[in-house]
Design a protein around this motif. Structure first.
Motif, PDB file in Angstrom:
ATOM      1  N   GLY A 177      13.155 -18.155  21.957  1.00  0.00           N
ATOM      2  CA  GLY A 177      12.252 -18.451  23.075  1.00  0.00           C
ATOM      3  C   GLY A 177      11.550 -17.191  23.536  1.00  0.00           C
ATOM      4  N   ASP A 178      11.565 -16.949  24.848  1.00  0.00           N
ATOM      5  CA  ASP A 178      10.900 -15.738  25.356  1.00  0.00           C
ATOM      6  C   ASP A 178      11.913 -14.639  25.664  1.00  0.00           C
ATOM      7  N   ARG A 179      13.146 -14.795  25.176  1.00  0.00           N
ATOM      8  CA  ARG A 179      14.151 -13.740  25.370  1.00  0.00           C
ATOM      9  C   ARG A 179      14.074 -12.740  24.200  1.00  0.00           C
ATOM     10  N   ASN A 180      15.012 -11.818  24.112  1.00  0.00           N
ATOM     11  CA  ASN A 180      14.887 -10.838  23.030  1.00  0.00           C
ATOM     12  C   ASN A 180      16.132 -10.652  22.172  1.00  0.00           C
ATOM     13  N   ALA A 181      16.998 -11.645  22.184  1.00  0.00           N
ATOM     14  CA  ALA A 181      18.098 -11.645  21.221  1.00  0.00           C
ATOM     15  C   ALA A 181      18.481 -13.087  20.928  1.00  0.00           C
ATOM     16  N   VAL A 182      18.918 -13.326  19.693  1.00  0.00           N
ATOM     17  CA  VAL A 182      19.369 -14.669  19.315  1.00  0.00           C
ATOM     18  C   VAL A 182      20.446 -14.535  18.243  1.00  0.00           C
ATOM     19  N   LEU A 183      21.450 -15.405  18.319  1.00  0.00           N
ATOM     20  CA  LEU A 183      22.486 -15.445  17.292  1.00  0.00           C
ATOM     21  C   LEU A 183      22.086 -16.477  16.248  1.00  0.00           C
ATOM     22  N   LEU A 184      22.356 -16.175  14.977  1.00  0.00           N
ATOM     23  CA  LEU A 184      22.103 -17.131  13.895  1.00  0.00           C
ATOM     24  C   LEU A 184      23.454 -17.724  13.514  1.00  0.00           C
ATOM     25  N   ALA A 185      23.598 -19.047  13.666  1.00  0.00           N
ATOM     26  CA  ALA A 185      24.891 -19.715  13.425  1.00  0.00           C
ATOM     27  C   ALA A 185      25.455 -19.318  12.060  1.00  0.00           C
ATOM     28  N   GLY A 186      26.739 -18.942  12.057  1.00  0.00           N
ATOM     29  CA  GLY A 186      27.423 -18.602  10.814  1.00  0.00           C
ATOM     30  C   GLY A 186      26.792 -17.456  10.061  1.00  0.00           C
ATOM     31  N   HIS A 187      26.148 -16.526  10.762  1.00  0.00           N
ATOM     32  CA  HIS A 187      25.365 -15.517  10.049  1.00  0.00           C
ATOM     33  C   HIS A 187      25.333 -14.162  10.770  1.00  0.00           C
ATOM     34  N   GLY A 188      24.665 -14.043  11.911  1.00  0.00           N
ATOM     35  CA  GLY A 188      24.550 -12.727  12.554  1.00  0.00           C
ATOM     36  C   GLY A 188      23.668 -12.744  13.782  1.00  0.00           C
ATOM     37  N   LEU A 189      23.037 -11.607  14.032  1.00  0.00           N
ATOM     38  CA  LEU A 189      22.313 -11.376  15.282  1.00  0.00           C
ATOM     39  C   LEU A 189      20.908 -10.851  14.992  1.00  0.00           C
ATOM     40  N   VAL A 190      19.948 -11.255  15.836  1.00  0.00           N
ATOM     41  CA  VAL A 190      18.586 -10.716  15.761  1.00  0.00           C
ATOM     42  C   VAL A 190      18.225 -10.163  17.134  1.00  0.00           C
ATOM     43  N   GLY A 191      17.766  -8.910  17.152  1.00  0.00           N
ATOM     44  CA  GLY A 191      17.288  -8.292  18.391  1.00  0.00           C
ATOM     45  C   GLY A 191      15.810  -7.987  18.261  1.00  0.00           C
ATOM     46  N   THR A 192      15.044  -8.293  19.305  1.00  0.00           N
ATOM     47  CA  THR A 192      13.601  -8.024  19.260  1.00  0.00           C
ATOM     48  C   THR A 192      13.219  -7.201  20.486  1.00  0.00           C
ATOM     49  N   ALA A 193      12.121  -6.468  20.372  1.00  0.00           N
ATOM     50  CA  ALA A 193      11.643  -5.677  21.518  1.00  0.00           C
ATOM     51  C   ALA A 193      10.245  -5.171  21.191  1.00  0.00           C
ATOM     52  N   ALA A 194       9.665  -4.443  22.151  1.00  0.00           N
ATOM     53  CA  ALA A 194       8.342  -3.869  21.920  1.00  0.00           C
ATOM     54  C   ALA A 194       8.413  -2.777  20.863  1.00  0.00           C
ATOM     55  N   ASP A 195       9.531  -2.033  20.808  1.00  0.00           N
ATOM     56  CA  ASP A 195       9.642  -0.975  19.791  1.00  0.00           C
ATOM     57  C   ASP A 195      11.042  -0.957  19.171  1.00  0.00           C
ATOM     58  N   LEU A 196      11.182  -0.163  18.129  1.00  0.00           N
ATOM     59  CA  LEU A 196      12.416  -0.143  17.335  1.00  0.00           C
ATOM     60  C   LEU A 196      13.624   0.351  18.123  1.00  0.00           C
ATOM     61  N   GLN A 197      13.403   1.378  18.923  1.00  0.00           N
ATOM     62  CA  GLN A 197      14.512   1.946  19.684  1.00  0.00           C
ATOM     63  C   GLN A 197      15.137   0.898  20.611  1.00  0.00           C
ATOM     64  N   GLU A 198      14.264   0.117  21.251  1.00  0.00           N
ATOM     65  CA  GLU A 198      14.736  -0.912  22.176  1.00  0.00           C
ATOM     66  C   GLU A 198      15.383  -2.076  21.409  1.00  0.00           C
TER      67      GLU A 198
END
Ligand SMILES: [Zn+2]
Length: 221
Positions: A144-165
């Motif tokens: 959605g409009d957040r910046n992290a999501v878990l993928l069922a049975g798999h792992g994590l995705v983090g998003t942000a304006a830049d790589l450090q964040e």
């Protein structure tokens, strides 16, 4: 090679050093122009250099580079397509976040740092095989409009304006997953009030309030 390429390789080294990934799993990307740069498929992180990165144009799915892009490139493309504010994506297979992804349980804003960097709950996207467009759509939808999501049975995705964040998002979600698990051993888990989470996130994003002062950096205590 540009500064952005250097930042991607630096991020890759950090996720490997922090054991947020093992082997060649996980991947990192950053937006540039109409497309994005992403790590190649199946290459050990300690061997990867700037010239190994692959550029993808999501409009036609064409890629430029010496190697094939990460098999998860569709996931990155779908998030960039839906989220113009997103400039970087880090995908990890870190242990505690993955435990939540396996239990299909959201990571909650139980501490102030996660409230600040994610702004609330980290939901679990419906399962789909990795590398598929179905997974890309499920993940982008649950993000959605957040910046992290878990993928069922798999792992994590983090998003942000830049790589450090984006890296910080993955580190804090991993830490919070570990804390939640430990706290549950001790007793009941208390989630921060919605209004406090909203205020913490606002302080973090705007620099107003006690959250981002020069004296105490990102510490709000
Ligand atoms: Zn993965």
């Amino acid at each position: 090679m540009t500064a952005l390429h250097g930042q991607i390789i630096k991020t890759v080294r950090e996720i490997s050093r922090d054991k947020l990934v093992l082997g060649t799993w996980g991947n990192v990307s950053a937006r540039e122009g109409k497309g994005f740069w992403i790590t190649p498929s199946g290459m050990p992180y300690d061997q990867m250099t700037e010239s190994d990165l692959v550029y993808i144009n999501p409009a036609d799915g064409k890629f430029t580079g010496r190697w094939k892009p990460s098999s998860e490139w569709r996931l990155h493309a779908e998030i960039y397509r839906r989220r113009p504010d997103c400039g970087a994506i880090v995908h990890t297979h870190s242990i505690y976040a993955t435990a939540f992804a396996v239990a299909r349980t959201a990571v909650l804003p139980v501490t102030e740092d996660i409230a600040q960097v994610t702004g609330g709950r980290v939901e679990v996207a419906d399962y789909a095989l990795s590398g598929t467009q179905e997974l890309a759509v499920n993940a982008a939808k649950a993000l959605g409009d957040r910046n992290a999501v878990l993928l069922a049975g798999h792992g994590l995705v983090g998003t942000a304006a830049d790589l450090q964040e984006a890296l910080k998002v993955c580190q804090i979600v991993e830490k919070t997953a570990q804390v939640m698990l430990l706290a549950r051993l001790l007793g009941e888990i208390h989630v921060l009030e919605e209004e406090d989470v909203r205020r913490l996130r606002h302080f973090y994003l705007t620099g107003y309030g006690p959250g981002r002062g020069e004296d105490n950096n990102e510490n709000i205590n």
